[in-house]
Motif scaffolding. Structure first.
Motif, PDB file in Angstrom:
ATOM      1  N   VAL A   1       0.866  -1.198   0.000  1.00 42.88           N
ATOM      2  CA  VAL A   1       0.000   0.000   0.000  1.00 42.88           C
ATOM      3  C   VAL A   1       0.894   1.238   0.000  1.00 42.88           C
ATOM      4  CG1 VAL A   1      -1.908   1.210   1.110  1.00 42.88           C
ATOM      5  CG2 VAL A   1      -1.682  -1.233   1.461  1.00 42.88           C
TER       6      VAL A   1
ATOM      7  N   HIS B   1      -4.446  -6.539   3.361  1.00 41.43           N
ATOM      8  CA  HIS B   1      -3.705  -6.267   4.600  1.00 41.43           C
ATOM      9  C   HIS B   1      -4.659  -6.309   5.803  1.00 41.43           C
ATOM     10  CE1 HIS B   1      -0.946  -4.124   7.258  1.00 41.43           C
ATOM     11  NE2 HIS B   1      -1.762  -3.095   7.337  1.00 41.43           N
ATOM     12  N   ALA B   2      -5.804  -5.647   5.661  1.00 42.72           N
ATOM     13  CA  ALA B   2      -6.773  -5.615   6.771  1.00 42.72           C
ATOM     14  C   ALA B   2      -7.326  -7.018   7.037  1.00 42.72           C
ATOM     15  CB  ALA B   2      -7.900  -4.639   6.443  1.00 42.72           C
TER      16      ALA B   2
ATOM     17  N   MET C   1      -4.770  -9.064   8.948  1.00 36.57           N
ATOM     18  CA  MET C   1      -4.702  -8.678  10.365  1.00 36.57           C
ATOM     19  C   MET C   1      -5.902  -9.233  11.116  1.00 36.57           C
ATOM     20  SD  MET C   1      -1.944  -7.114  10.686  1.00 36.57           S
ATOM     21  CE  MET C   1      -0.947  -7.522   9.302  1.00 36.57           C
TER      22      MET C   1
ATOM     23  N   ARG D   1      -4.816 -10.028  14.817  1.00 37.19           N
ATOM     24  CA  ARG D   1      -3.936  -8.907  15.173  1.00 37.19           C
ATOM     25  C   ARG D   1      -4.730  -7.606  15.092  1.00 37.19           C
ATOM     26  NH1 ARG D   1       0.971 -10.408  11.261  1.00 37.19           N
ATOM     27  NH2 ARG D   1       1.998  -8.575  12.094  1.00 37.19           N
TER      28      ARG D   1
ATOM     29  N   ARG E   1      -2.847  -3.394  19.487  1.00 35.69           N
ATOM     30  CA  ARG E   1      -2.930  -3.183  18.038  1.00 35.69           C
ATOM     31  C   ARG E   1      -4.181  -2.406  17.632  1.00 35.69           C
ATOM     32  NH1 ARG E   1      -1.002  -9.142  17.902  1.00 35.69           N
ATOM     33  NH2 ARG E   1       1.053  -9.013  16.934  1.00 35.69           N
TER      34      ARG E   1
ATOM     35  N   ALA F   1      -3.536   0.713  15.644  1.00 35.90           N
ATOM     36  CA  ALA F   1      -3.191   0.454  14.242  1.00 35.90           C
ATOM     37  C   ALA F   1      -4.455   0.115  13.459  1.00 35.90           C
ATOM     38  CB  ALA F   1      -2.174  -0.676  14.141  1.00 35.90           C
ATOM     39  N   TRP F   2      -5.339  -0.650  14.072  1.00 39.39           N
ATOM     40  CA  TRP F   2      -6.563  -1.051  13.372  1.00 39.39           C
ATOM     41  C   TRP F   2      -7.412   0.181  13.037  1.00 39.39           C
ATOM     42  CZ3 TRP F   2      -8.322  -5.564  11.294  1.00 39.39           C
ATOM     43  CH2 TRP F   2      -9.645  -5.555  10.841  1.00 39.39           C
TER      44      TRP F   2
ATOM     45  N   GLY G   1      -5.916   2.474  10.661  1.00 42.20           N
ATOM     46  CA  GLY G   1      -5.955   1.839   9.336  1.00 42.20           C
ATOM     47  C   GLY G   1      -7.291   2.099   8.652  1.00 42.20           C
TER      48      GLY G   1
ATOM     49  N   LEU H   1      -7.216   5.473   7.410  1.00 40.73           N
ATOM     50  CA  LEU H   1      -6.348   5.567   6.225  1.00 40.73           C
ATOM     51  C   LEU H   1      -7.125   5.187   4.974  1.00 40.73           C
ATOM     52  CD1 LEU H   1      -2.914   4.117   7.381  1.00 40.73           C
ATOM     53  CD2 LEU H   1      -3.315   6.325   6.326  1.00 40.73           C
ATOM     54  N   VAL H   2      -7.921   4.126   5.094  1.00 40.78           N
ATOM     55  CA  VAL H   2      -8.697   3.694   3.927  1.00 40.78           C
ATOM     56  C   VAL H   2      -9.749   4.751   3.587  1.00 40.78           C
ATOM     57  CG1 VAL H   2     -10.338   1.969   3.101  1.00 40.78           C
ATOM     58  CG2 VAL H   2      -8.247   1.243   4.219  1.00 40.78           C
TER      59      VAL H   2
ATOM     60  N   HIS I   1      -0.406   5.087  12.489  1.00 36.68           N
ATOM     61  CA  HIS I   1      -0.682   3.671  12.235  1.00 36.68           C
ATOM     62  C   HIS I   1       0.489   2.784  12.664  1.00 36.68           C
ATOM     63  CE1 HIS I   1      -2.860   0.518  10.204  1.00 36.68           C
ATOM     64  NE2 HIS I   1      -1.839   0.214   9.435  1.00 36.68           N
TER      65      HIS I   1
ATOM     66  N   PRO J   1       9.095  -0.130  11.644  1.00 37.95           N
ATOM     67  CA  PRO J   1       8.080  -0.549  10.668  1.00 37.95           C
ATOM     68  C   PRO J   1       8.706  -0.756   9.287  1.00 37.95           C
ATOM     69  CG  PRO J   1       7.823   1.770  11.202  1.00 37.95           C
ATOM     70  CD  PRO J   1       8.826   1.223  12.165  1.00 37.95           C
ATOM     71  N   VAL J   2       8.237  -1.775   8.598  1.00 38.64           N
ATOM     72  CA  VAL J   2       8.759  -2.037   7.252  1.00 38.64           C
ATOM     73  C   VAL J   2       7.812  -1.346   6.282  1.00 38.64           C
ATOM     74  CG1 VAL J   2       9.350  -3.820   5.576  1.00 38.64           C
ATOM     75  CG2 VAL J   2       9.713  -4.212   8.014  1.00 38.64           C
TER      76      VAL J   2
ATOM     77  N   TYR K   1       7.450  -4.144  19.463  1.00 37.16           N
ATOM     78  CA  TYR K   1       6.346  -3.217  19.737  1.00 37.16           C
ATOM     79  C   TYR K   1       6.762  -2.093  20.697  1.00 37.16           C
ATOM     80  CZ  TYR K   1       3.623  -6.501  17.129  1.00 37.16           C
ATOM     81  OH  TYR K   1       3.158  -7.280  16.108  1.00 37.16           O
TER      82      TYR K   1
ATOM     83  N   ARG L   1       5.972 -10.053  14.235  1.00 35.03           N
ATOM     84  CA  ARG L   1       6.713  -9.196  13.312  1.00 35.03           C
ATOM     85  C   ARG L   1       8.168  -9.571  13.091  1.00 35.03           C
ATOM     86  NH1 ARG L   1       7.550  -4.258  14.493  1.00 35.03           N
ATOM     87  NH2 ARG L   1       7.705  -3.708  12.303  1.00 35.03           N
TER      88      ARG L   1
HETATM   89  C1  HEM Z   1      -3.577   3.069   3.537  1.00 43.14           C
HETATM   90  C2  HEM Z   1      -3.707   1.951   4.138  1.00 43.14           C
HETATM   91  C3  HEM Z   1      -2.678   1.225   4.995  1.00 43.14           C
HETATM   92  C4  HEM Z   1      -1.309   1.262   4.994  1.00 43.14           C
HETATM   93  C5  HEM Z   1      -0.423   2.095   4.105  1.00 43.14           C
HETATM   94  C6  HEM Z   1      -0.852   0.363   6.007  1.00 43.14           C
HETATM   95  C7  HEM Z   1       0.478   0.076   6.275  1.00 43.14           C
HETATM   96  C8  HEM Z   1       0.926  -0.666   7.339  1.00 43.14           C
HETATM   97  C9  HEM Z   1       2.302  -0.920   7.658  1.00 43.14           C
HETATM   98  C10 HEM Z   1       3.485  -0.442   6.841  1.00 43.14           C
HETATM   99  C11 HEM Z   1       2.341  -1.655   8.810  1.00 43.14           C
HETATM  100  C12 HEM Z   1       3.572  -2.151   9.557  1.00 43.14           C
HETATM  101  C13 HEM Z   1       3.896  -3.526   9.085  1.00 43.14           C
HETATM  102  C14 HEM Z   1       5.103  -4.066   9.796  1.00 43.14           C
HETATM  103  O1  HEM Z   1       6.162  -3.474   9.695  1.00 43.14           O
HETATM  104  O2  HEM Z   1       4.958  -5.091  10.440  1.00 43.14           O
HETATM  105  C15 HEM Z   1       0.989  -1.863   9.221  1.00 43.14           C
HETATM  106  C16 HEM Z   1       0.603  -2.544  10.360  1.00 43.14           C
HETATM  107  C17 HEM Z   1      -0.712  -2.780  10.720  1.00 43.14           C
HETATM  108  N1  HEM Z   1      -1.831  -2.474   9.977  1.00 43.14           N
HETATM  109 FE1  HEM Z   1      -1.873  -1.355   8.312  1.00 43.14          FE
HETATM  110  N2  HEM Z   1      -1.923  -0.191   6.621  1.00 43.14           N
HETATM  111  C18 HEM Z   1      -3.061   0.309   6.024  1.00 43.14           C
HETATM  112  C19 HEM Z   1      -4.365  -0.016   6.316  1.00 43.14           C
HETATM  113  C20 HEM Z   1      -4.745  -0.844   7.349  1.00 43.14           C
HETATM  114  C21 HEM Z   1      -6.087  -1.236   7.632  1.00 43.14           C
HETATM  115  C22 HEM Z   1      -7.299  -0.844   6.790  1.00 43.14           C
HETATM  116  C23 HEM Z   1      -6.051  -2.026   8.735  1.00 43.14           C
HETATM  117  C24 HEM Z   1      -7.190  -2.686   9.428  1.00 43.14           C
HETATM  118  C25 HEM Z   1      -8.380  -2.228   9.448  1.00 43.14           C
HETATM  119  C26 HEM Z   1      -4.685  -2.129   9.152  1.00 43.14           C
HETATM  120  C27 HEM Z   1      -4.247  -2.822  10.252  1.00 43.14           C
HETATM  121  C28 HEM Z   1      -2.933  -2.908  10.676  1.00 43.14           C
HETATM  122  C29 HEM Z   1      -2.508  -3.512  11.913  1.00 43.14           C
HETATM  123  C30 HEM Z   1      -3.419  -4.109  12.986  1.00 43.14           C
HETATM  124  C31 HEM Z   1      -1.123  -3.422  11.941  1.00 43.14           C
HETATM  125  C32 HEM Z   1      -0.204  -3.861  13.066  1.00 43.14           C
HETATM  126  C33 HEM Z   1       0.301  -5.240  12.856  1.00 43.14           C
HETATM  127  C34 HEM Z   1       0.982  -5.739  14.100  1.00 43.14           C
HETATM  128  O3  HEM Z   1       1.014  -5.017  15.069  1.00 43.14           O
HETATM  129  O4  HEM Z   1       1.441  -6.852  14.122  1.00 43.14           O
HETATM  130  N3  HEM Z   1      -3.905  -1.413   8.290  1.00 43.14           N
HETATM  131  N4  HEM Z   1       0.143  -1.263   8.305  1.00 43.14           N
END
Ligand code: HEM
Ligand code: SF4
Ligand code: SF4
Lengths: 171, 526
Positions: free
Chosen positions: B35, B93-94, B97, B102, B107, B110-111, B114, B117-118, B194, B201-202, B310, B435
């Protein structure tokens, strides 16, 4: 490269290409708008909301405690004039009702209505006038017109440069 | 039930995609980073397009861009396909998770960010489509205005702007363009939020996947340029319209229902998605407990503080006038991944029941139950990897909650007990639920990262394989190769009495989860 690896890489590449082609396809899905099978009669205008002013001498209570030179000679209230919109299509009533006005008393009245009509020749009659029969005729707007509507056409009823309602069709 | 079924579909899909692309390049594991990549492509292509866009003549300027032989047409298409790719990757991605659980606890931020973000991605996409001002943009603008008019926001219907009585004012296109450019700033801020709870973060996929994605999107832009409908005409009802399913799938439906129903559906769907962190949170008694650090065992080496994926560990001043630092876990930020347990040489930190000391007691029992391991390869693995689903001899399998949770002393104990080989099965690196488990595991085993596998352990008898739950092929392949390599070695000789010393060898009763140790001593109050 072994035959198996080669086969796997080919499938992987084809799958990636198919995925992107599918995405490009889904970003251009043809859709026929069902509304375009009919025509639309559209009414749109905005006029300053006319109001009626009524004045009376102030009551004793209203001037009590007010310095003599500050006392008003009369107390006036502005009452918004309620309007009604009537739309007839080939003599049948499409719409008839009061025009809701947004906000306070002195605001503009906005009319924006859309009606789907069957394609073909029609006689339209639109009347926008104060509800009270006593109100001045100059405050009313009306139009009667014969129109030919093809599918997808918009017949727009709106004031022209002189402020009179006109029915017109797009190119 | 449905979640479990779809989760199984996900695991199988992962397995097949691993098989085809290799787990390192599996795009499903890189969905979040993809993304970000798509957003970056949108930014670069958008900067080009903005030079040619005119708010006074929007459609004509797009036609002019389309007419540019070297740039415009494919750059516009690339901008469009990157925007579509961003939605596809964000949904994947969602979903990942969600199915991996997750989505709650630390988290939740982040949720929820996220979801925002969408939402912002959609605002950006929809304003982009209106900018084109073809029949699709016209329909979208008119429908958007109709829906907004149903809310008590404006004193007069904004739909009247699209009545066709007057030409569209430039101010409308200016505002639309402003939103289209300003929203990405919001996206950057929300992206920061997020990933604010994750360490390191990667944000981008590995190079080969990055260039393959950009290459494929560019090829699609060249071969299948994006559609451009006829110019908007407010005094005609648009007939045939090309919809972008990823952004305007809802248009045919909302046009056929009253605006109230459309808002109700959107409201209910949004509320459910935002509430996922609360809906999916396990019952209190089923929630994995957060890690905690024992001040008695901690030597203040900072390794767990460095490794925690974390950022849930802080180093604080040691109390009692002894000087130095001790680790302190913030339970509100800890996801209980257990990775810190593998970091700690004195085995002083980790979630209850999963510290190095707990693993050592388990492995001792394991070896006792299996007194002659010399014939066998012992499979040590993360329960979520292929090791968890392995159908082989269960007596030879030693599971941990994450490969990064595994303490190297366990590996030493197995090798020195005479195991022919120890095959450690980890999830594919980018699919670790904690992670960074597989990354730290390899570093600790082979690159001297604390708590490193001691030099006295024969590395030839230790191997790491990365295989997702459904990917039994990779596990079997690794097992066969390992067996061949081991056959070249002499028969293993176990030590008579295996003593694996911990660097701070306190009595077993001093293990961090010992109830005699007051909890407040080790953890930070939320
Ligand atoms: C524009 C949209 C989004 C982008 C660019 C994005 C990008 C990212 C990135 C880069 C990470 C870190 C990954 C890592 O290094 O492990 C991440 C983690 C995460 N994202 Fe997103 N994400 C987006 C949308 C969403 C959505 C829609 C959700 C859920 C509704 C979501 C849920 C999560 C969660 C829960 C994590 C944490 C994972 C963990 O803690 O293990 N993301 N996201
Ligand atoms: S790894 Fe262990 S010894 Fe080092 S800071 Fe963390 S708890 Fe203390
Ligand atoms: S278990 Fe340890 S490594 Fe994992 S989040 Fe908690 S403190 Fe960090």
């Amino acid at each position: 490269m072994s035959a198996q690896t080669w086969a796997r890489r080919s499938v992987a590449s084809l799958l990636a290409i198919a995925g992107v082609v599918a995405m490009a396809g889904l970003s251009r899905v043809r859709w026929r708008n069902p509304a375009a099978e009919t025509a639309e009669l559209r009414l749109s205008w905005r006029i300053p909301a006319p109001s009626e002013r009524s004045c009376r001498p102030p009551t004793e209570a209203e001037i009590e405690g007010v310095l003599p030179h500050m006392r008003p000679s009369e107390v006036c209230t502005d009452e918004a004039i309620p309007y009604r919109l009537t739309v007839l299509l080939d003599g049948d009533t499409l719409h008839s009702g009061p025009v809701a006005r947004a906000g306070g008393r002195i605001r503009a009245i906005t009319v924006y209505e859309r009606f789907a009509i069957a394609p073909g020749d029609h006689r339209i009659a639109v009347e926008f006038a104060p509800e009270a029969a006593s109100a001045s005729e100059a405050m009313a707007m009306a139009v009667n017109a014969d129109v030919a509507a093809a599918p997808g056409d918009v017949i727009l009823v709106a004031p022209d440069d002189t402020g009179r309602l006109r029915a017109s069709k797009g190119s | 039930m449905l979640k479990r079924l779809l989760g199984r579909v996900l695991i199988r899909t992962d397995g097949w995609v691993d098989r085809l692309y290799g787990s390192k390049w599996n795009p499903l594991y890189q969905s979040g980073a993809l993304v970000v990549l798509c957003l970056a492509v949108m930014l670069v292509t958008g900067l080009y397009l903005i030079f040619f866009y005119r708010i006074g003549a929007p459609y004509e300027s797009i036609v002019r861009i389309e007419g540019q032989p070297w740039g415009g047409r494919w750059i516009r298409s690339l901008h469009r396909y990157a925007a579509d790719g961003a939605v596809v990757a964000a949904v994947l991605h969602a979903l990942r998770m969600f199915f991996q659980g997750r989505s709650w606890g630390p988290r939740a931020l982040a949720w929820i960010s996220g979801v925002f973000l969408v939402f912002l991605l959609y605002v950006c996409g929809l304003t982009g489509y209106v900018m084109v001002w073809d029949t699709h943009g016209q329909l979208l603008a008119a429908e958007g205005a109709r829906l907004l008019d149903a809310l008590p926001l404006f004193s007069e219907p904004i739909s009247r702007a699209f009545a066709g009585a007057d030409p569209m004012p430039s101010a409308f296109f200016f505002m639309n363009l402003f939103l289209h450019i300003a929203v990405p700033v919001g996206i950057v801020i929300f992206l920061w939020l997020h990933v604010s709870r994750v360490a390191r973060p990667v944000l981008l996929p590995p190079r080969p996947l990055l260039w393959a994605t950009v290459g494929l999107l560019t090829a699609a832009a060249l071969v299948l340029p994006a559609a451009l409908g006829p110019a908007a005409d407010l005094l005609r009802l648009p007939g045939d319209v090309t919809l972008d399913v990823f952004y305007t799938f809802w248009l045919p439906w909302t046009r056929s229902v009253p605006p109230g129903m459309a808002w109700l559906a959107a409201g209910v769907a949004s509320a459910v998605i935002v509430a996922v962190p609360f809906l999916t949170r396990p019952r209190t008694d089923r929630r994995p407990a957060p890690s905690f650090a024992s001040t008695r065992l901690c030597t203040g080496c900072e390794q767990c503080y460095t490794d925690c994926p974390y950022d849930a560990i802080r180093m604080v001043d040691r109390e009692g006038g002894r000087g130095g630092k001790v680790a302190l876990v913030n339970p509100a930020a800890c996801v209980s991944c257990g990775i810190c347990a593998g970091s700690c040489a004195p085995m002083g930190v980790g979630p209850p029941g999963r510290t190095g000391r707990d693993q050592m007691s388990r492995v001792k029992e394991f070896v006792q139950r299996h007194p002659d391991p010399g014939e066998d390869i012992v499979v040590v693995g993360c329960g979520r990897s292929a090791a968890g689903a392995w159908a082989g001899d269960q007596a030879r399998r030693f599971l941990v909650s994450c490969a990064g949770n595994l303490h190297t002393s366990v590996v030493e104990y197995l090798v020195r007990s005479g195991a022919r080989g120890v095959l450690i099965v980890a999830c594919p690196s980018r699919d670790c639920w904690g992670r960074e488990g597989p990354k730290w595991l390899v570093e600790r085993l082979f690159h001297e990262r604390e708590a490193e596998l001691k030099a006295r352990v024969d590395r030839r008898r230790v191997r790491v394989a990365h295989a997702s739950a459904f990917d039994q092929w990779s596990l079997e392949e690794a097992m066969d190769e390992f067996a061949i390599d081991l056959a070249r070695l002499d028969a293993p000789v176990g030590d008579d009495a295996v003593e694996v010393e911990t660097e701070c060898d306190l009595a077993e009763s001093a293990a961090p989860h010992d109830p005699s140790l007051p909890r407040t001593e080790h953890t930070l109050d939320p």
